[in-house]
Design an enzyme around this catalytic site. Structure first.
Site, PDB file in Angstrom:
ATOM      1  N   CYS A 131       0.834  -1.205   0.000  1.00  0.00           N
ATOM      2  CA  CYS A 131       0.000   0.000   0.000  1.00  0.00           C
ATOM      3  C   CYS A 131       0.868   1.254   0.000  1.00  0.00           C
ATOM      4  CB  CYS A 131      -0.907  -0.031   1.224  1.00  0.00           C
ATOM      5  SG  CYS A 131      -1.874   1.470   1.431  1.00  0.00           S
ATOM      6  N   CYS A 134      -0.310   4.043   2.321  1.00  0.00           N
ATOM      7  CA  CYS A 134       0.000   3.841   3.743  1.00  0.00           C
ATOM      8  C   CYS A 134       1.493   4.017   4.016  1.00  0.00           C
ATOM      9  CB  CYS A 134      -0.367   2.430   4.201  1.00  0.00           C
ATOM     10  SG  CYS A 134      -1.853   1.757   3.503  1.00  0.00           S
ATOM     11  N   ASP A 135       2.334   3.453   3.179  1.00  0.00           N
ATOM     12  CA  ASP A 135       3.766   3.337   3.502  1.00  0.00           C
ATOM     13  C   ASP A 135       4.692   4.178   2.623  1.00  0.00           C
ATOM     14  OD1 ASP A 135       2.998   1.428   5.361  1.00  0.00           O
ATOM     15  OD2 ASP A 135       3.226  -0.225   3.944  1.00  0.00           O
TER      16      ASP A 135
END
Ligand code: NAP
Length: 304
Positions: A131, A134-135
């Site tokens: 992701c 997200c990261d």
């Protein structure tokens, strides 16, 4: 021990909508969620195809709103990991990491998770992610690679191209499934390289990812690898008690009814043609209506 009218497993759009409709219909509803509300939706920064948001919607905000709406209607949300489920009886029993939960109906809305490459160390090695929203920020200014050739891979690569020094898109074929518009936007980025006809065969690094090896023996030195090769249903619950498609989706039609009375499958985990937020919320509403109907027939106030 309290027995709920409905236990919903998963607080994505399908689960939150099932809880909203069921609570509004007067059922007492418990929603069990492992991480937080929203499922895959919460990890999407910008959602452009959810009706009513002409400028796009923030996935996390939409998730919070769906949860808040269900709570306001009376549903209870609990952070818990459901480990197993006994679904055949009139009272269903879920085993969670916080103890057992009893309910007369169960909505399985566990969604889908990222498909894995299946390489050694994939689940342990820091630097492998599924992701970018997200990261991605952890890899600001670094070199990364994205694997996949669909819309997810292309949109994740585009997002990363704005954060990272260099992005290599590794795809196993020469042509892409991704829509031409997204691909064209990616091709315009001068810090993106396409690596076609290439398969990742090895993750390199011990403490954390330092690179990948491709099938032709070539090595790429990277700090982050984003795997975007599609999704698989999270459908282990219920084991042999429930029928699934060969791909692992719960078998249930538009009514969301599975083969087991009082058990419904809603959202991305159900067999269907189109997996979108709008089809997930539609399933949630259908599941609640079906559960209400089922409870009416089985006189939900009967003693356990
Ligand atoms: P997808 O469209 O199924 O694409 C998966 C990609 O991963 C394919 O290119 C596939 O290669 C590749 N792949 C599969 N298994 C692999 C493996 N073991 N090793 C290497 N590569 C592998 O999945 P997705 O991109 O996650 O998209 C899922 C759905 O969401 C699609 O319907 C997509 O259109 C939609 N979506 C839409 C948007 C949007 O902005 N509208 C954004 C994201 C996703 P092959 O092509 O060779 O099979």
């Amino acid at each position: 021990m309290r027995c709920y009218d409905m236990a919903v497993v998963g607080a994505g759009p399908a689960g939150c909508t099932a809880a909203l409709y069921a609570a509004r219909a007067g059922l007492d509803v418990l929603v069990l969620e492992r991480l937080g509300p929203g499922g895959q939706m919460a990890q999407t920064q910008h959602i452009e195809n959810y009706p009513g948001f002409p400028d796009g919607a923030d996935g996390a905000a939409l998730a919070d709103g769906m949860k808040a709406g269900a709570e306001r209607a009376g549903a209870i949300f609990l952070l818990a990991d459901v480990r197993s489920a006994q679904l055949t009886g009139r009272v269903k029993e879920l085993q969670t990491d916080g103890g057992p939960v009893l309910a007369r109906t169960v909505v399985l809305a566990t969604g889908a998770g990222p498909r894995r490459l299946g390489l050694p160390q994939e689940d342990e090695l820091p630097g492998v992610s599924y992701c970018a929203a997200c990261d991605g920020a952890f890899f600001r200014g670094k070199d990364v690679a994205v694997v996949g050739g669909g819309n997810s891979a292309v949109s994740e690569a585009l997002l990363l191209s704005r954060l990272c020094r260099h992005v290599t898109l590794v795809h196993r074929r020469s042509t892409f499934r991704a829509a031409p518009a997204g691909l064209a936007a990616l091709e315009k980025q001068d810090n993106v390289t396409f690596c076609r006809n290439s398969i990742v065969t090895e993750l390199l690094g011990r403490e954390r990812l330092t690179g990948i090896r491709l099938q032709n023996g070539r090595e790429l030195e990277i700090s982050g690898l984003f795997v975007c090769i599609g999704r698989t249903p999270v459908s282990a619950l219920g084991g042999e008690q429930l029928r699934r498609t060969p791909d692992g989706y719960y078998c249930a039609d538009e009514t969301t009814r599975t083969g087991l009375p009082g058990v419904f499958a809603a959202g991305d985990v159900r067999e269907k043609q189109l997996r979108q937020i709008v089809t997930a919320v539609s399933d949630g509403a259908a599941a609640a209506q079906q559960a209400e109907h089922y409870l009416g027939k089985t006189s939900r106030r009967a003693e356990i």
